[in-house]
Each structure stands twice: as structure tokens, then as C-alpha cells.
Write a protein that holds these residues in place. Structure first.
Motif, short mmCIF file in Angstrom:
data_model
loop_
_atom_site.label_atom_id
_atom_site.label_comp_id
_atom_site.label_asym_id
_atom_site.label_seq_id
_atom_site.Cartn_x
_atom_site.Cartn_y
_atom_site.Cartn_z
N PHE A 52 11.21 -38.66 -25.63
CA PHE A 52 11.64 -39.96 -25.09
C PHE A 52 11.06 -41.14 -25.85
N SER A 53 10.11 -40.90 -26.77
CA SER A 53 9.59 -41.98 -27.61
C SER A 53 9.33 -41.40 -28.99
N PRO A 54 9.26 -42.23 -30.04
CA PRO A 54 9.01 -41.70 -31.39
C PRO A 54 7.71 -40.90 -31.43
N LYS A 57 6.47 -33.44 -30.42
CA LYS A 57 6.77 -32.92 -29.09
C LYS A 57 5.67 -33.31 -28.10
N LEU A 58 4.43 -33.40 -28.57
CA LEU A 58 3.29 -33.61 -27.66
C LEU A 58 2.63 -34.98 -27.76
N ALA A 59 2.88 -35.70 -28.84
CA ALA A 59 2.15 -36.96 -29.04
C ALA A 59 3.06 -38.07 -29.52
N GLY A 60 2.86 -39.26 -28.95
CA GLY A 60 3.58 -40.44 -29.43
C GLY A 60 2.99 -40.90 -30.76
N LEU A 61 3.73 -41.76 -31.45
CA LEU A 61 3.31 -42.19 -32.79
C LEU A 61 2.02 -42.99 -32.80
N TRP A 383 2.96 -35.39 -9.75
CA TRP A 383 1.93 -35.90 -10.67
C TRP A 383 2.05 -35.28 -12.06
N GLU A 384 2.57 -34.05 -12.14
CA GLU A 384 2.70 -33.42 -13.47
C GLU A 384 3.66 -34.20 -14.36
N ARG A 385 4.66 -34.83 -13.74
CA ARG A 385 5.64 -35.61 -14.54
C ARG A 385 4.98 -36.86 -15.11
N GLY A 386 4.16 -37.50 -14.30
CA GLY A 386 3.42 -38.68 -14.78
C GLY A 386 2.39 -38.29 -15.81
N GLU A 391 0.08 -38.16 -21.19
CA GLU A 391 -0.39 -37.26 -22.24
C GLU A 391 0.26 -37.60 -23.58
N ARG A 392 1.51 -37.99 -23.52
CA ARG A 392 2.22 -38.32 -24.74
C ARG A 392 1.83 -39.69 -25.30
N LEU A 393 1.74 -40.69 -24.43
CA LEU A 393 1.65 -42.07 -24.90
C LEU A 393 0.23 -42.62 -25.06
N LEU A 394 -0.74 -42.08 -24.33
CA LEU A 394 -2.09 -42.62 -24.43
C LEU A 394 -2.76 -42.22 -25.75
#
Length: 513
Positions: A52-54, A57-61, A383-386, A391-394
Motif C-alpha cells: 500500500f506504500s512504496p 513487502k515488510l518495510a516502507g521506503l 489490532w493486528e491490522r493496525g 510495522e511497515r511505516l515506522l
């Protein structure tokens, strides 16, 4: 071709630093050659166009870039010591085993990691080293204590409250002697033979192309970490009086915390060195705050979550997790997307989610607000969805702490006072009545009068026109109405709690804002 003489591999994963790095220190002792290796792991780094963001699979840019900056900084530091960072790419276990065979080293050194992914990886690598007669040195230096030791002291179970953790932990054993904070030189790198070695890649090298996005203002690396630490501890009064969960979540030009969490996450900053520096400040002031609210207390919270996570099977999910309340959360992809994409219609919540996406960081009370809103406060989503979004964006996303905080904030574990809810309207207003934080991260509302900025749907049509922000067109209407939604959430939680008695956890003081 193996270099003649004795050699060792220093395998960097986290612990991306020179100071207080016992694995690096041991690797260089009695070695003619040291190979400092970092493996670019496709599991974390491979591009994922479907996310859903650049990013991968597990981490944002933002986090990937922070890691690359940390590696460049580490390479620069190693070069000053007569060494350099060797970057390889592939499944880390396979890459390491190939390097061990090729270089004929006698020692493999790496920092111990309690994350399940690295636990499984380390078993695989140790099977090979054991058969090949290679010495492995894997010290605990990412946390203040060894989680396994604490669990052993507690009869094989993790302590389930912060206070019981503190009693078991006591003072760290390493505190009695000064940590090694600098190295004057390292043995040279040996012949790398046929192993594919490169420089630290750029975002573009990893296949992300030219991506237009606002980047986090926080730069990665040990140098930046030590600079931030020095600035933080130099204000002795601020350190002595630090009291979480107080602090202003709406400050963004100069955040109200140290912003050292991403540096601790990647090990650019040693938590042990940070703790030692805090003890030095405490010794030289007349009085100071204490755990759980003090700065040292925050490092101990980190260790607490690491210990509980390490000792709890399925800690990162509701099912099969004996610490987690079984709550029938709703499943609504549209509401989840509205929360994730800052379209809830609540400016305080949406501004925080914009800060998360653009900066990869927000104040802990801001995290509390949006986590409560998604789960037990308003939307009643899992809570798992949040947790997955955080996990991806922080940039400071940390497996144990992220899961622990979501369990806590959703009233699934650790904390059960579900009637205490963060209002998506009044909580932010308390700190920032003018709405400057909202105006910055949601410029569409920049001209909305302060009387309406937290509830723009209540602004009369004439005011909306004047502010050039028509609700329902330029900015969304609320996805739910807080008063009725929060009542419904409390009703559902009361039902879920009645089904099965909760684990009795003694109440923790002042943890929840």
C-alpha cells in the motif's frame, strides 16, 4: 581463496555501530583479518509493487532509506579504522555459509537477536559452524539484560508486569565497569575471493527507481545517533525531570522526546551506552524521576517487552497467544483503508496518520490516539491490522515493542481499563487548541477557524466556503461518530471480557496518558 592467517567474520544485522559492540571487539581480538559483512536480505528489502506504500513487502521506503544511511555511516567509520563494510545480497544463511567456506575463517561473531526470524536464521548458521568447527560468539548487546536470563530467574516464564520485571532484573551486571565506546583500529579485510561484494546500495540500486515522496527528517547512522544522544543528555534538567506519558504529541518542529527510538531499533545507538549516560546524569542532580516514567524507565520498558515477547509463543497474534484477550474484532477493509490513508474525517487522527506516512515517526501519545481509535475506541478493528501498518511505516518499528504496544493499546493484554478512551477531538485540542499540528500535516484545513478545526463537519456552510474546505468534498465526513461508536466499542469489550476471566495483571502506574 582463503587468506592465510587467522580470520573472523563480523556479521552485522542490527548493532550498526562501533561503540559498545562486543561482537566486533571479539572478532578483532587475535585475528589477522576481519571481514565486516552486511547481507541485503530480500525478505526485508525486495521491492513489492502490490504494497500500500512504496517499499518492500515488510518495510516502507523511509525505513529502508534509514537503514541504507546507517550502513553508509558504518562503512565510513570502519574505513577510518582501516577496514570497510562488505555488502552481499541474498538469503543471509546461504550467503554467510558461502563466505565461511570461501574465507576459511575460524570465528563468526554477531549480536544476539531475539526476533523469531533471526532466531530461526541463527539456528541454521550455527548448525553449519558447529559441523565445520568454527567458533561462534553471539553476545547480548541489543538490550540491557538477556531476556533468557530474566525468564530463567522467573521459573521459566516471562514476568508479566513491569514491576515484577524490575524486581527480577535488578541493576545490569555490565554497569559496574565502563563500556568500550571506541576502537582505535581494526585488522584489515582479507581476500574476498569469489564472494560477490559491493558498496552500500542506493534506493535506486535496490530497484525502487525515482520515487516522489516526502522523506523522514531523521537521518540514519551511528554518528547522528551519538549527536542526538549528546544533545539530549546535555540538558541535565530535562533528563532529570522527564516524565512519560507526559509530553506534547503535537510538537513537530522540535519533538518533545529524544527521537532516539529508530537509532535503538537498528542498534546505531547502544541501549546500554544510553542507559550508562543517563545514570551519569542522575548521579549529578539532586533529584530525578524514576521508572516507569523516567528516561531510564523507557529503556527498561523496552527490555520488558523484549522479555515478554521472547518468552511468549505467538506473541504477535491474538490466536494461540495465552496473554491475549480473544476479542471478536470487526473486519472492514474500507474502514481500515480510511484510517491508514488519513480519511477518517477526524483531523487529529488523520494528521497523525499523515505524519506516520511521511516521517515514519510520531510522538508516543499520537501513536496511542490512532491505535485506540482503530481498535477499542471507535472502529473496533483488529489490532493486528493496525500493527501491520505501523510495522511497515515506522522507522523505529521493532517486533517486540510494536506488538506489545498494540496488545496494550487495544486492551487485549497488559491493560484492561477499556472505559478510558482517547477522544479523537478533545485529546489533541488539550495540547494544541489552535490546531497548528493539523494545519501542518493537513493543509486542506489550514484556513479552518480554530473553533472547528477538530470537528470541521460542525462548521456552518459559510465558514467552510470561506476556509476553502467543503466537508464531504475537500475533506471527508467522519467515518463514524465518536460518541455512539465508543459506546458500542465499550459494550462489545464488556461482552468479550465477560466470556472469559482476564489474566490478573497488577495495575501499572501512569503508563496510559
Amino acid at each position: 581463496m582463503a587468506a592465510s592467517g587467522s580470520g573472523s567474520i563480523m556479521w552485522f544485522r542490527k548493532g550498526l555501530r562501533i561503540h559498545d559492540n562486543p561482537a566486533l571487539e571479539y572478532a578483532s581480538k587475535g585475528s589477522d583479518f576481519v571481514y565486516p559483512v552486511f547481507v541485503i536480505d530480500p525478505h526485508y528489502m525486495e521491492t513489492d509493487p502490490k504494497a500500500f506504500s512504496p517499499g518492500s513487502k515488510l518495510a516502507g521506503l523511509n525505513r529502508i532509506r534509514f537503514l541504507l544511511e546507517s550502513l553508509v555511516d558504518l562503512d565510513t567509520s570502519l574505513k577510518k579504522l582501516g577496514s570497510r563494510l562488505l555488502i552481499s545480497k541474498g538469503e543471509p544463511g546461504q550467503v554467510l555459509i558461502q563466505c565461511l567456506k570461501e574465507w576459511g575463517v575460524k570465528k563468526l561473531c554477531f549480536e544476539h537477536d531475539t526476533d523469531p526470524y533471526y532466531q530461526a536464521l541463527d539456528i541454521k548458521v550455527k548448525e553449519y559452524t558447529s559441523a565445520a568447527g568454527i567458533e561462534v560468539f553471539s553476545p547480548v548487546s541489543h538490550t540491557l539484560f538477556n531476556p533468557a536470563d530474566i525468564i530463567q530467574r522467573n521459573g521459566g516464564k516471562p514476568p508479566l508486569t513491569y514491576q515484577s520485571f524490575l524486581k527480577l532484573a535488578g541493576q545490569p551486571s555490565w554497569l559496574s565497569s565502563p563500556l568500550l565506546t571506541s576502537i582505535s583500529s581494526l585488522p584489515p579485510v582479507g581476500d574476498v575471493g569469489s564472494c560477490e561484494i559491493s558498496e552500500v546500495p542506493t534506493i535506486k540500486d535496490l530497484g525502487y527507481g525515482d520515487i516522489e515522496q516526502e522523506w523522514t527528517p531523521f537521518r540514519g547512522g551511528e554518528s547522528e545517533a551519538l549527536k542526538r544522544l549528546k544533545e539530549s543528555v546535555s540538558d541535565k534538567n530535562w533528563v532529570a525531570n522527564f516524565e512519560k506519558p507526559k509530553g506534547n504529541p503535537s510538537l513537530f518542529v522540535k519533538p518533545a522526546t529524544t527521537v532516539l527510538s529508530p537509532y535503538l531499533k537498528f542498534g546505531c545507538l547502544s541501549s546500554r551506552y544510553f542507559y550508562q549516560c543517563l545514570q551519569d546524569v542522575y548521579k549529578n542532580v539532586q533529584k530525578h524521576t524514576s521508572p516507569p516514567v523516567s528516561l531510564a524507565g523507557q529503556l527498561l520498558w523496552r527490555d520488558f517487552f523484549y522479555t515478554v515477547a521472547f518468552g511468549t509463543p505467538n506473541f504477535d497474534r491474538m490466536k494461540g497467544n495465552k496473554l491475549c484477550k480473544q476479542i471478536p474484532w470487526n473486519d472492514d477493509d474500507e474502514l481500515l483503508a480510511a484510517w491508514r490513508e488519513a480519511r477518517t474525517g477526524y483531523p487529529w487522527i488523520d494528521a497523525i496518520m499523515v505524519q506516520l506516512r511521511t516521517w515514519g515517526w510520531m510522538h508516543h501519545l499520537a501513536r496511542h490516539s490512532v491505535a485506540c481509535f482503530l481498535t477499542r475506541g471507535d472502529l473496533f478493528l483488529h489490532w493486528e491490522r493496525g500493527r501491520d501498518v505501523f510495522e511497515r511505516l515506522l522507522i523505529d518499528s521493532d517486533w517486540a515493542i510494536n506488538n506489545g504496544n498494540w496488545l496494550w493499546l487495544s486492551c487485549s493484554s497488559f491493560f484492561y481499563q477499556y472505559n478510558r478512551i482517547y477522544s479523537p477531538i478533545s485529546f489533541g485540542k488539550k495540547y494544541d487548541p489552535n490546531g497548528n499540528y493539523i494545519r501542518h500535516f493537513l493543509p486542506v484545513l489550514k484556513d479552518m477557524p480554530k473553533e472547528y478545526i477538530y470537528e470541521p463537519w460542525t462548521a456552518p456552510p459559510g465558514i467552510q466556503r470561506k476556509a476553502k474546505c467543503i466537508i464531504g468534498r475537500d475533506y471527508p465526513k467522519p467515518v463514524v461518530y465518536h460518541d455512539s461508536a465508543s459506546k458500542e466499542c465499550k459494550r462489545k469489550l464488556a461482552e468479550a471480557y465477560a466470556l472469559k476471566p482476564k489474566i490478573e495483571w497488577p495495575a501499572e502506574p501512569r503508563r496510559f496518558g
